[in-house]
Design a protein around this motif. Sequence first.
Motif, PDB file in Angstrom:
ATOM      1  N   GLU A 115     -26.171   2.132  11.092  1.00 54.00           N
ATOM      2  CA  GLU A 115     -25.951   2.455  12.503  1.00 54.00           C
ATOM      3  C   GLU A 115     -26.438   3.871  12.811  1.00 54.00           C
ATOM      4  N   GLY A 116     -27.165   3.997  13.920  1.00 52.61           N
ATOM      5  CA  GLY A 116     -27.677   5.295  14.327  1.00 52.61           C
ATOM      6  C   GLY A 116     -29.087   5.565  13.858  1.00 52.61           C
ATOM      7  N   GLN A 117     -29.590   4.751  12.933  1.00 42.96           N
ATOM      8  CA  GLN A 117     -30.955   4.951  12.469  1.00 42.96           C
ATOM      9  C   GLN A 117     -31.947   4.336  13.462  1.00 42.96           C
ATOM     10  N   PHE A 118     -33.217   4.668  13.279  1.00 52.57           N
ATOM     11  CA  PHE A 118     -34.278   4.248  14.202  1.00 52.57           C
ATOM     12  C   PHE A 118     -34.283   2.726  14.376  1.00 52.57           C
ATOM     13  N   LEU A 119     -34.182   2.270  15.629  1.00 49.08           N
ATOM     14  CA  LEU A 119     -34.189   0.851  15.981  1.00 49.08           C
ATOM     15  C   LEU A 119     -33.102   0.065  15.259  1.00 49.08           C
ATOM     16  N   ALA A 120     -31.969   0.728  14.994  1.00 47.01           N
ATOM     17  CA  ALA A 120     -30.876   0.061  14.294  1.00 47.01           C
ATOM     18  C   ALA A 120     -30.338  -1.136  15.073  1.00 47.01           C
ATOM     19  N   ALA A 121     -30.459  -1.083  16.400  1.00 49.35           N
ATOM     20  CA  ALA A 121     -29.991  -2.199  17.221  1.00 49.35           C
ATOM     21  C   ALA A 121     -30.813  -3.472  16.969  1.00 49.35           C
ATOM     22  N   TYR A 122     -32.004  -3.300  16.416  1.00 48.44           N
ATOM     23  CA  TYR A 122     -32.876  -4.437  16.102  1.00 48.44           C
ATOM     24  C   TYR A 122     -33.053  -4.561  14.588  1.00 48.44           C
ATOM     25  N   ALA A 123     -31.961  -4.312  13.876  1.00 48.66           N
ATOM     26  CA  ALA A 123     -32.017  -4.270  12.408  1.00 48.66           C
ATOM     27  C   ALA A 123     -32.605  -5.546  11.814  1.00 48.66           C
ATOM     28  N   GLY A 124     -32.265  -6.691  12.377  1.00 51.83           N
ATOM     29  CA  GLY A 124     -32.773  -7.949  11.837  1.00 51.83           C
ATOM     30  C   GLY A 124     -34.281  -8.054  11.949  1.00 51.83           C
ATOM     31  N   VAL A 125     -34.811  -7.659  13.097  1.00 48.68           N
ATOM     32  CA  VAL A 125     -36.265  -7.709  13.309  1.00 48.68           C
ATOM     33  C   VAL A 125     -36.971  -6.692  12.418  1.00 48.68           C
ATOM     34  N   VAL A 126     -36.395  -5.480  12.339  1.00 43.85           N
ATOM     35  CA  VAL A 126     -36.993  -4.424  11.519  1.00 43.85           C
ATOM     36  C   VAL A 126     -37.026  -4.848  10.053  1.00 43.85           C
ATOM     37  N   GLU A 127     -35.924  -5.402   9.582  1.00 45.49           N
ATOM     38  CA  GLU A 127     -35.869  -5.830   8.177  1.00 45.49           C
ATOM     39  C   GLU A 127     -36.866  -6.954   7.915  1.00 45.49           C
ATOM     40  N   LEU A 128     -37.006  -7.861   8.865  1.00 45.65           N
ATOM     41  CA  LEU A 128     -37.975  -8.955   8.710  1.00 45.65           C
ATOM     42  C   LEU A 128     -39.397  -8.400   8.646  1.00 45.65           C
ATOM     43  N   ALA A 129     -39.710  -7.430   9.521  1.00 43.87           N
ATOM     44  CA  ALA A 129     -41.037  -6.813   9.516  1.00 43.87           C
ATOM     45  C   ALA A 129     -41.277  -6.082   8.201  1.00 43.87           C
ATOM     46  N   TYR A 130     -40.256  -5.375   7.715  1.00 41.02           N
ATOM     47  CA  TYR A 130     -40.364  -4.658   6.437  1.00 41.02           C
ATOM     48  C   TYR A 130     -40.637  -5.640   5.302  1.00 41.02           C
ATOM     49  N   LEU A 131     -39.871  -6.726   5.246  1.00 38.93           N
ATOM     50  CA  LEU A 131     -40.032  -7.707   4.176  1.00 38.93           C
ATOM     51  C   LEU A 131     -41.393  -8.398   4.260  1.00 38.93           C
ATOM     52  N   ALA A 132     -41.883  -8.613   5.486  1.00 37.41           N
ATOM     53  CA  ALA A 132     -43.203  -9.231   5.647  1.00 37.41           C
ATOM     54  C   ALA A 132     -44.291  -8.312   5.108  1.00 37.41           C
ATOM     55  N   MET A 133     -44.213  -7.019   5.448  1.00 39.02           N
ATOM     56  CA  MET A 133     -45.195  -6.057   4.933  1.00 39.02           C
ATOM     57  C   MET A 133     -45.111  -5.955   3.419  1.00 39.02           C
ATOM     58  N   LEU A 134     -43.894  -5.962   2.897  1.00 43.31           N
ATOM     59  CA  LEU A 134     -43.708  -5.887   1.447  1.00 43.31           C
ATOM     60  C   LEU A 134     -44.290  -7.121   0.764  1.00 43.31           C
ATOM     61  N   ALA A 135     -44.081  -8.289   1.379  1.00 44.49           N
ATOM     62  CA  ALA A 135     -44.602  -9.533   0.799  1.00 44.49           C
ATOM     63  C   ALA A 135     -46.125  -9.530   0.774  1.00 44.49           C
ATOM     64  N   VAL A 136     -46.755  -9.083   1.873  1.00 45.14           N
ATOM     65  CA  VAL A 136     -48.216  -9.016   1.913  1.00 45.14           C
ATOM     66  C   VAL A 136     -48.723  -8.015   0.880  1.00 45.14           C
ATOM     67  N   HIS A 137     -48.042  -6.873   0.777  1.00 47.23           N
ATOM     68  CA  HIS A 137     -48.405  -5.847  -0.213  1.00 47.23           C
ATOM     69  C   HIS A 137     -48.384  -6.424  -1.627  1.00 47.23           C
ATOM     70  N   ILE A 138     -47.309  -7.126  -1.963  1.00 47.23           N
ATOM     71  CA  ILE A 138     -47.172  -7.689  -3.312  1.00 47.23           C
ATOM     72  C   ILE A 138     -48.187  -8.804  -3.538  1.00 47.23           C
ATOM     73  N   LEU A 139     -48.329  -9.699  -2.549  1.00 42.35           N
ATOM     74  CA  LEU A 139     -49.254 -10.822  -2.698  1.00 42.35           C
ATOM     75  C   LEU A 139     -50.689 -10.345  -2.900  1.00 42.35           C
ATOM     76  N   LEU A 140     -51.118  -9.376  -2.094  1.00 42.79           N
ATOM     77  CA  LEU A 140     -52.473  -8.848  -2.237  1.00 42.79           C
ATOM     78  C   LEU A 140     -52.647  -8.156  -3.587  1.00 42.79           C
ATOM     79  N   SER A 141     -51.616  -7.431  -4.024  1.00 40.70           N
ATOM     80  CA  SER A 141     -51.681  -6.760  -5.323  1.00 40.70           C
ATOM     81  C   SER A 141     -51.892  -7.765  -6.447  1.00 40.70           C
ATOM     82  N   VAL A 142     -51.177  -8.883  -6.369  1.00 37.14           N
ATOM     83  CA  VAL A 142     -51.276  -9.911  -7.413  1.00 37.14           C
ATOM     84  C   VAL A 142     -52.626 -10.611  -7.373  1.00 37.14           C
ATOM     85  N   LEU A 143     -53.024 -11.050  -6.177  1.00 38.89           N
ATOM     86  CA  LEU A 143     -54.252 -11.826  -6.051  1.00 38.89           C
ATOM     87  C   LEU A 143     -55.508 -10.995  -6.301  1.00 38.89           C
TER      88      LEU A 143
END
Length: 202
Positions: A115-143
Motif C-alpha cells: 500500500e502506498g507504492q506506485f500504482l498500488a491501487a492496480y496491484a493485480g494489473v501491475v503484478e500481471l504485467a511484471y510476470l508477463a515481462m519476466l516470462a518473456v525474459h526467461i523464455l527468450l533467454s532459454v530459446l
Amino acid sequence: MASATAPGYAKAHPRRVTAVLSVVGYALVIGAFEGLIPLFPELSRETVILFSDLIAVVNSLALTSLLVGWWFIRRDDVRRHRAAMLVAFALICAFLVLYLWKVGGGFEKAIEIREGQFLAAYAGVVELAYLAMLAVHILLSVLAVPVVLYAVVLGLTHTPEELRQTSHARYGRVAVASWSLSLFLGVVTYWLLNHVYAWVPR
C-alpha cells in the motif's frame, strides 16, 4: 580434411558443438534450480541482494555491448563488431555464473506490491504485467541459447571472408534481437522488483 583439434572440429561441425554446449548450459541451469548440482556455496541474504545488483549491472553492460556490436557491423567494421560481441558473450557467461550461484546458493525473489507504492491501487494489473515481462525474459533467454552459441561458434572459427559464406549473419540478427529484448526486460523487471516495489524470498 578437417583438423583433429578442437577448433578444427568446431569449424567443421558447428551445429554439433552448438548442440553439446546448449545441452550443458541447460543442464547446469536445471541442476542449479533443482539443487542437483551442489557447486555453489550458501549465500547470505545480503549477498543475494548484492548478486541481484551485480546481475543487473552485467545485463546492462551486455545489452550495451550487443547494441554497439550491431552498430559496428552495420558500418562494416568487422574487427570492432567481433570485439563488442565477444565482450557481450563474456558478460552473458558472467551473468549465468552469478545467476546460477544466486539461485543455487541463495534464493529467488517474488514481487510484493504494498500500500502506498506506485500504482498500488492496480496491484493485480501491475503484478500481471511484471510476470508477463519476466516470462518473456526467461523464455527468450532459454530459446536464444543455441542461436547465440551457433553465431559465436561460427564467429570464432571462421575468418570474416569465410563467414560471408555461412549463416552467421542471419543467426546473428536473431541472436541480437532476442538477447537484447531479453536483457532489456531483465533490467526492467529488476528495477520493478528491487527499486519500485518490494520483494519476499521465494
